[in-house]
Motif scaffolding. Structure first.
Motif, PDB file in Angstrom:
ATOM      1  N   ARG A   1       4.402  -2.936   4.753  1.00  0.00           N
ATOM      2  CA  ARG A   1       4.872  -3.136   6.091  1.00  0.00           C
ATOM      3  C   ARG A   1       6.016  -1.996   6.166  1.00  0.00           C
ATOM      4  NH1 ARG A   1       1.442  -5.923   5.304  1.00  0.00           N
ATOM      5  NH2 ARG A   1       0.442  -4.156   6.069  1.00  0.00           N
ATOM      6  N   LEU A   2       6.789  -1.635   5.218  1.00  0.00           N
ATOM      7  CA  LEU A   2       7.793  -0.804   5.426  1.00  0.00           C
ATOM      8  C   LEU A   2       7.270   0.840   5.674  1.00  0.00           C
ATOM      9  CD1 LEU A   2      10.240  -1.738   2.487  1.00  0.00           C
ATOM     10  CD2 LEU A   2      10.534  -2.099   4.931  1.00  0.00           C
ATOM     11  N   LEU A   3       5.883   0.971   4.860  1.00  0.00           N
ATOM     12  CA  LEU A   3       5.525   2.230   5.046  1.00  0.00           C
ATOM     13  C   LEU A   3       4.347   2.474   6.007  1.00  0.00           C
ATOM     14  CD1 LEU A   3       5.292   2.598   0.833  1.00  0.00           C
ATOM     15  CD2 LEU A   3       6.968   3.710   2.681  1.00  0.00           C
ATOM     16  N   GLY A   4       4.118   1.350   6.760  1.00  0.00           N
ATOM     17  CA  GLY A   4       3.125   1.154   7.958  1.00  0.00           C
ATOM     18  C   GLY A   4       1.614   1.395   7.357  1.00  0.00           C
ATOM     19  N   GLN A   5       1.452   0.881   6.183  1.00  0.00           N
ATOM     20  CA  GLN A   5       0.265   0.985   5.476  1.00  0.00           C
ATOM     21  C   GLN A   5      -0.555  -0.370   5.876  1.00  0.00           C
ATOM     22  OE1 GLN A   5      -0.334   3.599   1.807  1.00  0.00           O
ATOM     23  NE2 GLN A   5       0.928   1.917   1.314  1.00  0.00           N
ATOM     24  N   ASP A   6      -1.088  -0.561   7.123  1.00  0.00           N
ATOM     25  CA  ASP A   6      -1.562  -1.608   7.555  1.00  0.00           C
ATOM     26  C   ASP A   6      -3.205  -1.605   7.536  1.00  0.00           C
ATOM     27  OD1 ASP A   6       1.033  -2.422   8.412  1.00  0.00           O
ATOM     28  OD2 ASP A   6       0.782  -1.730  10.427  1.00  0.00           O
ATOM     29  N   SER A   7      -3.691  -0.537   7.088  1.00  0.00           N
ATOM     30  CA  SER A   7      -5.127  -0.501   6.857  1.00  0.00           C
ATOM     31  C   SER A   7      -5.561   0.366   5.610  1.00  0.00           C
ATOM     32  CB  SER A   7      -5.777  -0.252   8.322  1.00  0.00           C
ATOM     33  OG  SER A   7      -5.546   1.186   8.803  1.00  0.00           O
ATOM     34  N   ASP A   8      -6.784   0.441   5.406  1.00  0.00           N
ATOM     35  CA  ASP A   8      -7.292   1.584   4.219  1.00  0.00           C
ATOM     36  C   ASP A   8      -7.471   2.802   4.939  1.00  0.00           C
ATOM     37  OD1 ASP A   8      -6.960  -0.575   2.035  1.00  0.00           O
ATOM     38  OD2 ASP A   8      -8.962  -1.504   2.772  1.00  0.00           O
ATOM     39  N   PRO A   9      -7.400   3.867   4.084  1.00  0.00           N
ATOM     40  CA  PRO A   9      -6.773   3.827   2.752  1.00  0.00           C
ATOM     41  C   PRO A   9      -5.201   3.673   2.651  1.00  0.00           C
ATOM     42  CG  PRO A   9      -7.256   5.870   3.680  1.00  0.00           C
ATOM     43  CD  PRO A   9      -7.865   5.075   4.535  1.00  0.00           C
ATOM     44  N   LYS A  10      -4.725   2.999   1.553  1.00  0.00           N
ATOM     45  CA  LYS A  10      -3.637   2.886   1.279  1.00  0.00           C
ATOM     46  C   LYS A  10      -3.134   3.631  -0.123  1.00  0.00           C
ATOM     47  CE  LYS A  10      -3.512  -1.690   3.545  1.00  0.00           C
ATOM     48  NZ  LYS A  10      -3.161  -3.173   3.104  1.00  0.00           N
ATOM     49  N   MET A  11      -2.057   3.903  -0.216  1.00  0.00           N
ATOM     50  CA  MET A  11      -1.258   4.358  -1.563  1.00  0.00           C
ATOM     51  C   MET A  11      -0.711   3.271  -2.314  1.00  0.00           C
ATOM     52  SD  MET A  11       0.090   8.131  -0.791  1.00  0.00           S
ATOM     53  CE  MET A  11       0.443   8.154   0.785  1.00  0.00           C
ATOM     54  N   ALA A  12      -1.245   2.833  -3.531  1.00  0.00           N
ATOM     55  CA  ALA A  12      -0.529   1.944  -4.252  1.00  0.00           C
ATOM     56  C   ALA A  12       0.677   2.248  -4.861  1.00  0.00           C
ATOM     57  CB  ALA A  12      -1.418   1.449  -5.400  1.00  0.00           C
ATOM     58  N   VAL A  13       1.862   1.962  -4.219  1.00  0.00           N
ATOM     59  CA  VAL A  13       2.954   2.417  -4.384  1.00  0.00           C
ATOM     60  C   VAL A  13       3.933   1.469  -5.425  1.00  0.00           C
ATOM     61  CG1 VAL A  13       3.573   3.855  -2.291  1.00  0.00           C
ATOM     62  CG2 VAL A  13       4.130   1.562  -2.341  1.00  0.00           C
ATOM     63  N   VAL A  14       3.289  -0.042  -5.359  1.00  0.00           N
ATOM     64  CA  VAL A  14       4.077  -0.767  -6.250  1.00  0.00           C
ATOM     65  C   VAL A  14       3.975  -0.463  -7.839  1.00  0.00           C
ATOM     66  CG1 VAL A  14       4.075  -3.261  -6.806  1.00  0.00           C
ATOM     67  CG2 VAL A  14       4.390  -2.670  -4.427  1.00  0.00           C
ATOM     68  N   PRO A  15       2.935  -0.202  -8.289  1.00  0.00           N
ATOM     69  CA  PRO A  15       2.713   0.254  -9.554  1.00  0.00           C
ATOM     70  C   PRO A  15       3.705   1.260 -10.232  1.00  0.00           C
ATOM     71  CG  PRO A  15       0.537   0.007  -8.768  1.00  0.00           C
ATOM     72  CD  PRO A  15       1.495   0.070  -7.602  1.00  0.00           C
ATOM     73  N   GLN A  16       4.088   2.164  -9.157  1.00  0.00           N
ATOM     74  CA  GLN A  16       5.070   3.282  -9.584  1.00  0.00           C
ATOM     75  C   GLN A  16       6.517   2.789  -9.555  1.00  0.00           C
ATOM     76  OE1 GLN A  16       4.009   6.013 -10.528  1.00  0.00           O
ATOM     77  NE2 GLN A  16       1.678   5.688  -9.986  1.00  0.00           N
ATOM     78  N   LEU A  17       6.585   1.852  -8.634  1.00  0.00           N
ATOM     79  CA  LEU A  17       7.856   1.223  -8.320  1.00  0.00           C
ATOM     80  C   LEU A  17       8.119   0.190  -9.526  1.00  0.00           C
ATOM     81  CD1 LEU A  17       9.090  -0.590  -5.288  1.00  0.00           C
ATOM     82  CD2 LEU A  17       9.665  -1.621  -7.221  1.00  0.00           C
ATOM     83  N   ASP A  18       7.213  -0.299 -10.054  1.00  0.00           N
ATOM     84  CA  ASP A  18       7.233  -1.367 -11.248  1.00  0.00           C
ATOM     85  C   ASP A  18       7.502  -0.596 -12.252  1.00  0.00           C
ATOM     86  OD1 ASP A  18       6.222  -4.171 -12.349  1.00  0.00           O
ATOM     87  OD2 ASP A  18       5.285  -2.330 -13.745  1.00  0.00           O
ATOM     88  N   THR A  19       6.790   0.496 -12.508  1.00  0.00           N
ATOM     89  CA  THR A  19       6.995   1.523 -13.750  1.00  0.00           C
ATOM     90  C   THR A  19       8.782   1.956 -13.754  1.00  0.00           C
ATOM     91  OG1 THR A  19       4.993   2.390 -14.010  1.00  0.00           O
ATOM     92  CG2 THR A  19       6.686   3.513 -14.878  1.00  0.00           C
ATOM     93  N   ARG A  20       9.408   2.256 -12.494  1.00  0.00           N
ATOM     94  CA  ARG A  20      10.783   2.509 -12.646  1.00  0.00           C
ATOM     95  C   ARG A  20      11.453   1.275 -13.290  1.00  0.00           C
ATOM     96  NH1 ARG A  20      12.977   5.063  -7.407  1.00  0.00           N
ATOM     97  NH2 ARG A  20      14.697   5.004  -8.637  1.00  0.00           N
TER      98      ARG A  20
END
Length: 206
Positions: A55-74
């Motif tokens: 929602r914050l990044l406006g990713q409301d439809s595919d294709p999407k970037m999987a940002v949470v795995p990078q965030l999780d790693t941090r």
């Protein structure tokens, strides 16, 4: 998302990988392909964080970037920004608490967890947090929570080569460098923006 059908048609930053030093290329190329395993978030937290970041990044439809795995790693490796607000917990704890509070707000408003709510309801729950400004939200400064969310989400998003393609960024300058600095000056490997009217510098209201 290669950028081939976006504002910079035919541009793919990964075509420049051969011009980067090995260490830089390794870092950038590690961001494409299979995302890293989730190590910090619980499954419920991962689901909430994914919905929040979309929602914050406006990713409301595919294709999407999987940002949470990078965030999780941090968060798993405690790679913070090196600072935090004095009235906020450590970043990892702040993420856990704020995601739990999103679920609580969603349960109250929609009778379901945040990740299971409709996109419209998710937007409403998030907007309610932003609208608080610096007021208290579940005992936390809402503006500082908003800062935490957007800093981590935007950092992960714009570290990904697909985002670079969308904005026409040709990647690291080292060791090749740039020889054509200046407004509208492009390197041979750069592509012109097909929607220049959206550029605030060149817009019709200039």
């Amino acid at each position: 998302m290669t950028g081939r059908e976006g504002r910079f048609p035919g541009f793919n930053v990964l075509d420049q990988a051969g011009h980067w030093d090995h260490v830089t290329a390794g870092v950038v190329l590690s961001r494409v392909g299979r995302p890293p395993d989730i190590r910090f978030f619980t499954p419920a937290e991962e689901a909430a964080a994914t919905a929040l970041c979309d929602r914050l990044l406006g990713q409301d439809s595919d294709p999407k970037m999987a940002v949470v795995p990078q965030l999780d790693t941090r968060l798993a490796e405690q790679q913070t920004d090196g600072w935090r607000y004095a009235d906020m917990p450590e970043d990892g704890q702040a993420w856990r608490e704020s995601l739990r509070f999103l679920d609580e707000d969603s349960q109250a408003a929609c009778s379901c967890e945040f990740a299971r709510a409709s996109v419209e309801d998710q937007r409403a729950v998030i907007q309610a947090v932003q609208d608080l400004g610096a007021k208290e939200w579940h005992g936390l400064n809402a503006a500082h929570v908003w800062s935490l969310w957007t800093r981590y989400a935007c950092t992960a998003f714009y570290a990904h080569p697909s985002a670079w393609n969308e904005i026409g960024f040709p990647g690291p300058a080292y060791p090749r460098g740039y020889k054509n600095p200046g407004v509208d000056a492009r390197e041979p490997f750069e592509v012109a923006d097909t929607i220049p009217s959206d550029d605030p510098v060149h817009g019709k209201d200039r």
